[in-house]
Design a protein around this motif. Structure first.
Motif, PDB file in Angstrom:
ATOM      1  N   TYR A  50       0.838  -1.203   0.000  1.00  0.00           N
ATOM      2  CA  TYR A  50       0.000   0.000   0.000  1.00  0.00           C
ATOM      3  C   TYR A  50       0.868   1.246   0.000  1.00  0.00           C
ATOM      4  CZ  TYR A  50       1.230   0.673   4.922  1.00  0.00           C
ATOM      5  OH  TYR A  50       1.934   0.898   6.086  1.00  0.00           O
ATOM      6  N   ARG A  51       0.213   2.384  -0.167  1.00  0.00           N
ATOM      7  CA  ARG A  51       0.829   3.692   0.048  1.00  0.00           C
ATOM      8  C   ARG A  51      -0.124   4.544   0.881  1.00  0.00           C
ATOM      9  NH1 ARG A  51       4.489   5.756  -5.078  1.00  0.00           N
ATOM     10  NH2 ARG A  51       5.538   3.749  -5.427  1.00  0.00           N
ATOM     11  N   ARG A  52       0.472   5.383   1.723  1.00  0.00           N
ATOM     12  CA  ARG A  52      -0.338   6.327   2.486  1.00  0.00           C
ATOM     13  C   ARG A  52      -0.325   7.679   1.788  1.00  0.00           C
ATOM     14  NH1 ARG A  52      -0.383   7.971   8.955  1.00  0.00           N
ATOM     15  NH2 ARG A  52      -1.737   9.800   8.681  1.00  0.00           N
ATOM     16  N   THR A  53      -1.495   8.269   1.625  1.00  0.00           N
ATOM     17  CA  THR A  53      -1.625   9.622   1.098  1.00  0.00           C
ATOM     18  C   THR A  53      -2.590  10.369   2.005  1.00  0.00           C
ATOM     19  OG1 THR A  53      -3.484   9.115  -0.383  1.00  0.00           O
ATOM     20  CG2 THR A  53      -1.263   8.811  -1.257  1.00  0.00           C
ATOM     21  N   GLY A  54      -2.092  11.343   2.731  1.00  0.00           N
ATOM     22  CA  GLY A  54      -2.951  12.067   3.667  1.00  0.00           C
ATOM     23  C   GLY A  54      -3.531  11.127   4.701  1.00  0.00           C
ATOM     24  N   ARG A  55      -4.849  11.167   4.822  1.00  0.00           N
ATOM     25  CA  ARG A  55      -5.548  10.310   5.782  1.00  0.00           C
ATOM     26  C   ARG A  55      -6.092   9.045   5.121  1.00  0.00           C
ATOM     27  NH1 ARG A  55      -3.953  10.717  10.413  1.00  0.00           N
ATOM     28  NH2 ARG A  55      -5.876   9.737  11.157  1.00  0.00           N
ATOM     29  N   HIS A  56      -5.476   8.651   4.028  1.00  0.00           N
ATOM     30  CA  HIS A  56      -5.914   7.466   3.298  1.00  0.00           C
ATOM     31  C   HIS A  56      -4.785   6.454   3.183  1.00  0.00           C
ATOM     32  CE1 HIS A  56      -9.254  10.044   2.129  1.00  0.00           C
ATOM     33  NE2 HIS A  56      -9.846   8.993   1.579  1.00  0.00           N
ATOM     34  N   LEU A  57      -5.163   5.177   3.193  1.00  0.00           N
ATOM     35  CA  LEU A  57      -4.280   4.092   2.797  1.00  0.00           C
ATOM     36  C   LEU A  57      -4.800   3.541   1.479  1.00  0.00           C
ATOM     37  CD1 LEU A  57      -3.697   2.120   6.136  1.00  0.00           C
ATOM     38  CD2 LEU A  57      -2.371   4.007   5.179  1.00  0.00           C
ATOM     39  N   VAL A  58      -3.959   3.586   0.455  1.00  0.00           N
ATOM     40  CA  VAL A  58      -4.333   3.075  -0.867  1.00  0.00           C
ATOM     41  C   VAL A  58      -3.624   1.746  -1.057  1.00  0.00           C
ATOM     42  CG1 VAL A  58      -4.400   3.529  -3.338  1.00  0.00           C
ATOM     43  CG2 VAL A  58      -4.562   5.443  -1.714  1.00  0.00           C
ATOM     44  N   GLN A  59      -4.383   0.669  -1.031  1.00  0.00           N
ATOM     45  CA  GLN A  59      -3.832  -0.677  -1.132  1.00  0.00           C
ATOM     46  C   GLN A  59      -3.748  -1.099  -2.587  1.00  0.00           C
ATOM     47  OE1 GLN A  59      -6.327  -3.734   0.476  1.00  0.00           O
ATOM     48  NE2 GLN A  59      -4.846  -5.364   0.147  1.00  0.00           N
ATOM     49  N   PHE A  60      -2.640  -1.705  -2.968  1.00  0.00           N
ATOM     50  CA  PHE A  60      -2.476  -2.230  -4.315  1.00  0.00           C
ATOM     51  C   PHE A  60      -2.818  -3.713  -4.340  1.00  0.00           C
ATOM     52  CE2 PHE A  60       0.365  -4.549  -7.252  1.00  0.00           C
ATOM     53  CZ  PHE A  60      -0.264  -4.180  -8.430  1.00  0.00           C
ATOM     54  N   GLY A  61      -3.841  -4.072  -5.113  1.00  0.00           N
ATOM     55  CA  GLY A  61      -4.249  -5.466  -5.197  1.00  0.00           C
ATOM     56  C   GLY A  61      -4.795  -5.952  -3.865  1.00  0.00           C
ATOM     57  N   GLY A  62      -5.181  -7.197  -3.803  1.00  0.00           N
ATOM     58  CA  GLY A  62      -5.550  -7.796  -2.529  1.00  0.00           C
ATOM     59  C   GLY A  62      -4.307  -8.288  -1.825  1.00  0.00           C
ATOM     60  N   PRO A  63      -4.445  -8.927  -0.679  1.00  0.00           N
ATOM     61  CA  PRO A  63      -3.274  -9.536  -0.042  1.00  0.00           C
ATOM     62  C   PRO A  63      -2.619 -10.557  -0.970  1.00  0.00           C
ATOM     63  CG  PRO A  63      -5.122  -9.466   1.489  1.00  0.00           C
ATOM     64  CD  PRO A  63      -5.665  -9.085   0.139  1.00  0.00           C
TER      65      PRO A  63
END
Length: 334
Positions: A50-63
């Motif tokens: 994932y990446r954090r942007t501000g107050r969000h976590l943007v996950q890439f793909g599923g686990p």
């Protein structure tokens, strides 16, 4: 349970991507991009990227996880986001991922699709490929030569191509990342780079990333060219790479994910957001300024892909324009 940087766990992330292929995500190798963060849980076999942007976590793909650890990692990462009062949005989920997220109450919508060509059956013969053959032939007549090269020996030339390509996009254009590939770094040896030159001067390149799972092969990933010049450069470089892949008995060439394409009501899951579904169709028709989806799809359709794979976005809660915007922020689009 805590996040760690991807650079600290290159081997575990690569092992997870190569081993745990149940979701059949053709873009899984992008999990190895520099700048990503990785979430793990003690005793669980796999990773969340994932990446954090501000107050969000943007996950890439599923686990990227074993069947036994998938739910543990998904639930653990969801709890991790909620404990920090961060909004979780997951992008480029495959259908098997999407079902698991929807079962947990996420709002899941189709975001676009990826495309793939079955190389053993592929040929450029026939009338349907006449225009493509002509473009490829024109590029080679104009002096194009294509070779597979090591990226580190052409670093300066690649940077010049990147600079010229980005400069042609306007003053506010930015180099995208996260959901697109990169060149260089500790895992470059796993990628392949095909470079086009004319009179010895580099004019364009295509980087291919490995794809694992039942449709194993290569993904046509990062591609750049010098603005102007001969038509058909990228088509000719890709055609030369296909010849190499076919000689190696590679089964699949993937063309990667394109948002807003391949949209179909039949792909949507129960509980999806009707307003977000409308937005995706609107962006396909009118969203060139957001992302050139129609141009990207037109290039992919030249190769008559055999498979369309729908891909999804999942929101922890209702579909959110803010969360959707943070996907583009994670990609450095703004």
């Amino acid at each position: 349970m805590s996040p760690i940087t991807a650079t600290e766990t290159e081997s575990p992330v690569l092992q997870a991507v190569r081993t745990h292929t149940r979701s059949e995500n053709p873009s899984a190798f992008l999990a190895l991009n520099s700048g990503n963060s990785v979430f793990t849980t003690p005793g669980a076999d796999g990773v969340v990227v994932y990446r954090r942007t501000g107050r969000h976590l943007v996950q890439f793909g599923g686990p990227f996880a074993s069947a036994e650890s998938y739910d543990t990692l998904l639930d653990g990462f969801t709890a991790f986001a909620r404990e920090q009062e961060l909004q979780l949005v997951s992008v480029q989920l495959q259908r098997s991922d999407a079902d698991r997220y929807a079962d947990r109450g996420f709002t899941v919508n189709q975001l676009g699709a990826s495309w793939a060509v079955h190389l053993p059956d592929f040929t450029l013969r026939g009338t349907r490929f006449m225009q493509l053959r002509n473009k490829i032939s024109r590029a080679f007549r104009n002096g194009l030569q294509v070779q597979e090269v090591p990226a580190d020996r052409w670093e300066g030339a690649l940077q010049e191509i990147d600079g010229a390509w980005l400069g042609s996009k306007g003053d506010h254009a930015r180099q995208l990342e996260f959901l697109v590939g990169q060149i260089g770094g500790p895992v470059q040896s796993h990628r392949r780079l095909f470079l086009g030159t004319i009179d010895g001067a580099p004019v364009g390149y295509i980087s291919y990333s490995p794809v694992y799972g039942s449709r194993a092969g290569w993904m046509h990933d990062l591609s750049r060219r010098i603005p102007g010049g001969s038509p058909g450069l990228m088509e000719a470089i890709n055609s030369a790479a296909i010849d190499v892949f076919r000689a190696e008995s590679v089964d699949w060439l993937h063309f990667g994910f394109t948002p807003f394409t391949g949209l179909d009501a039949a792909h949507e899951l129960p509980g999806h957001s009707l307003s977000f579904q409308w937005l995706m169709h609107f962006l396909w028709a009118e969203g060139e300024a957001v992302y050139p989806a129609q141009t990207q799809l037109a290039y992919k359709e030249k190769w008559a892909p055999d498979v369309l794979l729908p891909e999804y976005v999942a929101f922890d809660g209702p579909a959110s324009l803010a969360s959707f915007a943070h996907i583009f922020r994670a990609c450095n689009a703004f």
